[in-house]
Motif scaffolding. Structure first.
Motif, mmCIF file in Angstrom:
data_model
loop_
_atom_site.group_PDB
_atom_site.id
_atom_site.type_symbol
_atom_site.label_atom_id
_atom_site.label_comp_id
_atom_site.label_asym_id
_atom_site.label_seq_id
_atom_site.Cartn_x
_atom_site.Cartn_y
_atom_site.Cartn_z
ATOM 1 N N PHE A 15 25.277 16.738 16.513
ATOM 2 C CA PHE A 15 24.671 17.812 16.255
ATOM 3 C C PHE A 15 24.231 18.498 17.629
ATOM 4 N N PHE A 16 25.288 19.203 18.145
ATOM 5 C CA PHE A 16 25.306 19.765 19.540
ATOM 6 C C PHE A 16 25.516 21.099 19.678
ATOM 7 N N ILE A 17 24.729 21.803 20.428
ATOM 8 C CA ILE A 17 25.146 23.068 20.754
ATOM 9 C C ILE A 17 24.948 23.592 22.077
ATOM 10 N N ILE A 18 25.543 24.520 22.494
ATOM 11 C CA ILE A 18 25.620 24.888 24.062
ATOM 12 C C ILE A 18 25.369 26.355 24.064
ATOM 13 N N PHE A 19 24.093 26.819 24.360
ATOM 14 C CA PHE A 19 23.829 28.337 24.455
ATOM 15 C C PHE A 19 23.756 28.475 26.060
ATOM 16 N N PRO A 20 24.828 29.188 26.586
ATOM 17 C CA PRO A 20 24.629 29.192 28.100
ATOM 18 C C PRO A 20 23.442 29.976 28.425
ATOM 19 N N THR A 35 31.487 34.673 24.508
ATOM 20 C CA THR A 35 31.849 33.718 23.423
ATOM 21 C C THR A 35 30.953 32.351 23.462
ATOM 22 N N VAL A 36 30.309 31.976 22.507
ATOM 23 C CA VAL A 36 29.185 30.739 22.430
ATOM 24 C C VAL A 36 30.052 29.808 21.561
ATOM 25 N N THR A 37 30.473 28.732 21.829
ATOM 26 C CA THR A 37 30.895 27.863 20.926
ATOM 27 C C THR A 37 29.924 26.938 20.210
ATOM 28 N N HIS A 66 13.800 34.817 20.370
ATOM 29 C CA HIS A 66 12.375 35.379 20.283
ATOM 30 C C HIS A 66 12.118 35.732 21.937
ATOM 31 N N HIS A 67 12.140 34.860 22.761
ATOM 32 C CA HIS A 67 11.693 35.223 24.044
ATOM 33 C C HIS A 67 13.134 35.455 24.720
ATOM 34 N N THR A 68 13.365 36.662 25.394
ATOM 35 C CA THR A 68 14.642 36.712 26.177
ATOM 36 C C THR A 68 14.419 37.679 26.975
ATOM 37 N N THR A 69 15.694 37.807 27.860
ATOM 38 C CA THR A 69 15.687 39.034 28.516
ATOM 39 C C THR A 69 16.078 40.052 27.798
ATOM 40 N N GLY A 70 16.323 41.544 28.605
ATOM 41 C CA GLY A 70 16.550 42.376 27.840
ATOM 42 C C GLY A 70 15.514 43.350 27.271
ATOM 43 N N THR A 71 15.618 43.455 26.046
ATOM 44 C CA THR A 71 14.396 44.237 25.325
ATOM 45 C C THR A 71 13.421 43.221 24.932
ATOM 46 N N SER A 92 18.394 29.183 25.225
ATOM 47 C CA SER A 92 19.322 28.561 24.239
ATOM 48 C C SER A 92 18.531 28.352 23.073
ATOM 49 N N CYS A 93 19.038 28.423 21.816
ATOM 50 C CA CYS A 93 18.061 28.017 20.510
ATOM 51 C C CYS A 93 17.743 26.562 20.666
ATOM 52 N N SER A 94 18.623 25.695 21.076
ATOM 53 C CA SER A 94 18.454 24.336 21.071
ATOM 54 C C SER A 94 17.338 23.818 21.904
ATOM 55 N N SER A 95 16.801 24.687 22.784
ATOM 56 C CA SER A 95 15.630 24.417 23.627
ATOM 57 C C SER A 95 14.323 24.152 22.686
ATOM 58 N N CYS A 96 14.307 25.185 21.722
ATOM 59 C CA CYS A 96 13.184 24.827 20.826
ATOM 60 C C CYS A 96 13.503 24.044 19.570
ATOM 61 N N HIS A 97 14.540 24.522 18.789
ATOM 62 C CA HIS A 97 14.991 24.219 17.493
ATOM 63 C C HIS A 97 15.667 22.843 17.698
ATOM 64 N N HIS A 98 15.045 21.852 17.249
ATOM 65 C CA HIS A 98 15.720 20.582 17.392
ATOM 66 C C HIS A 98 16.875 19.977 16.429
#
Ligand code: SF4
Ligand code: SF4
Lengths: 160, 314
Positions: A15-20, A35-37, A66-71, A92-98
């Motif tokens: 169960f692994f995800i990488i969001f740069p 691209t995000v794998t 939710h919290h992001t750069t940009g808008t 990264s989604c995975s920093s809060c969604h476990h």
């Protein structure tokens, strides 16, 4: 007991995800990961190469993050407290969604807030599919994922 | 003379077993005082999230080592079959099934997952006179196939028609149903297979009390999305599996007439009669019959004696 532990282990470890982390510089295209794998659920499905750039061109960052750069933040509920919150360091989604989601664990609730945080798999599917269903984008499982051998076996799908 | 002795023995036996059965009944009634476990777990099924992918069915099939399905799990033609009339039900080869509903007031289908609801006060458990069922502190309602005698009283008692009968073994037919993955997962602190497989997190595992809080929170925060009802909070005395829906529950196949008090409170007297009818009545009525017959015979003998006496007197 041992028998059972063995069959969960590879699943959890996959169960692994990488969001740069996105840099906040320069031209939009250069700033956004192209691209995000997504390689959660690798047991039954092959990883998904998510075309982040195409989506980022069509939608606001806050449509998904939710919290992001940009808008700035747009969700009414979040705005109640986070009106002046700065962008978070990690989008990264995975920093809060476990990876494992149950009502047994999770962040300390803030009164009536943060008490129902979905897990990673749920966050991704609810977010992506929610929008795909509304906009008529592809919704079938194997329109985004391909089965692995184990997946074909699990779903009793014939080889093609 | 000989016949009379054996009749009396039979009668004694009949009354003896009646007394034994009354004693026995008292004992089973006591052991059926179900403990409430305040910390028990459950699953919140959010039907507004379910997309009918049947990953949960596939996971259950693999976990419980059930036979391969006739159609692959990603074949959606299955949903169409039930459109005009009956829906799929759980049976000995399917401990959980997903059915599709198309309520007119919303523009997309809803999917309902069926499995054992793991009642707080299970009717199956209370009705079983060999005590094959157990409600575990974790919340699972499990049964012991070695004890089951195959009488199927639990199938009648369950308000949700869940326990199924496995005929495949002629020598040892038995009841089968969803066990909350108790032996293989719950007991070892792992999530039930279906819960773990659900991509939408339409299935949320946790302490029942917390699930109810979360369910209320979801309803409160999105009144357009949910009807204000948590199915299973009170139905049948409360169930460990709880449901949220975007339309009234009777439109998506739920029985909304199920009483809020435990089922057994209303059917207890009837069900207690099942073992009684089976075990006590035959000898008891045989006894009554013999008693009556004996009295009739004695009466006849007395009359005959009287007549003889009268004849002599003449
Ligand atoms: S749903 Fe039926 S089988 Fe499951 S615990 Fe309740 S009465 Fe028993
Ligand atoms: S796995 Fe989840 S989303 Fe898929 S059918 Fe089952 S409950 Fe619904």
């Amino acid at each position: 007991m041992v028998r059972v532990k063995i069959d969960l282990f590879p699943l959890l470890s996959l169960f692994f995800i990488i969001f740069p982390v996105m840099p906040t510089t320069a031209a939009f295209a250069a700033a956004v990961a192209s691209t995000v794998t997504i390689d959660a659920l690798q047991e039954l499905y092959t990883p998904v190469d998510f075309d982040h750039l195409a989506h980022a061109e069509m939608y606001n960052c806050t449509s998904c993050h939710h919290h992001t750069t940009g808008t700035t933040m747009q969700d009414e509920k979040c705005l109640k407290c986070h009106k002046n919150s700065p962008a978070t360091a990690n989008v990264s989604c995975s920093s809060c969604h476990h990876r494992r989601s149950t009502a047994l664990d999770g962040a300390e609730p803030h009164g009536n807030y943060h008490i129902d945080i979905v897990g990673l798999k749920g966050a991704l599917h609810l977010n992506c599919l929610g929008c795909h269903r509304e906009t008529g984008a592809p919704c079938g499982c194997i329109e985004c994922h391909d089965y692995t051998e184990a997946g074909r076996k699990r779903f009793a799908v014939q080889e093609n | 003379m000989k016949t009379q002795t054996s009749r009396r023995t039979l009668l004694k036996k009949g009354l003896g077993s009646a007394a034994a059965a009354i004693f026995l009944r008292a004992k089973t009634a006591r052991s059926h005082n179900i403990k409430r476990y305040p910390n028990s777990c459950g699953v919140l099924v959010d039907m507004t999230r379910c997309i009918g992918c049947r990953s949960c069915e596939a996971a259950c099939n693999a976990e419980q080592k059930l036979p391969s399905p006739a159609l692959p799990f990603d074949d959606r033609s299955l949903f169409a079959q039930g459109r005009h009339g009956s829906k799929r039900r759980t049976d000995e080869n399917h401990f959980t099934v997903i059915n599709r509903y198309d309520p007119p007031e919303i523009d997309h289908p809803l999917f309902r997952k069926i499995q054992c609801n793991h009642c707080q006060e299970p009717a199956c458990l209370s009705s079983c006179f060999v005590n094959a069922y157990t409600k575990t502190p974790e919340g699972a309602v499990i049964y012991n196939p070695d004890v089951c005698v195959g009488c199927r009283t639990c199938m009648i008692a369950c308000p949700f028609y869940i326990p199924a009968f496995r005929y495949s073994s002629a020598l040892h037919p038995q009841i089968v149903k969803c066990q909350f993955c108790y032996e293989t997962r719950l007991k070892n602190n792992l999530l039930p297979a279906c819960v773990e497989a659900c991509p939408q997190e339409a299935l949320l595992f946790g302490k029942r009390e917390k699930l109810i809080k979360i369910a209320r929170h979801r309803i409160r925060n999105d009144r357009d999305r949910y009807v204000d009802h948590i199915y299973g909070e009170y139905e049948a005395g409360g169930t460990s599996w709880l449901y949220l829906s975007s339309v009234e529950f009777d439109q998506v196949g739920f029985d909304t007439t199920i009483p809020h008090e435990p089922i057994l409170n209303s059917v207890k007297n009837f069900l207690a009669m099942v073992p009684m009818v089976l075990t006590i009545w035959p000898p008891l009525f045989a006894g009554f019959h013999l008693l009556a017959a004996r009295r009739a015979r004695a009466e006849k003998t007395r009359q005959e004696n009287n007549r003889e006496k009268a004849d002599e007197d003449v």
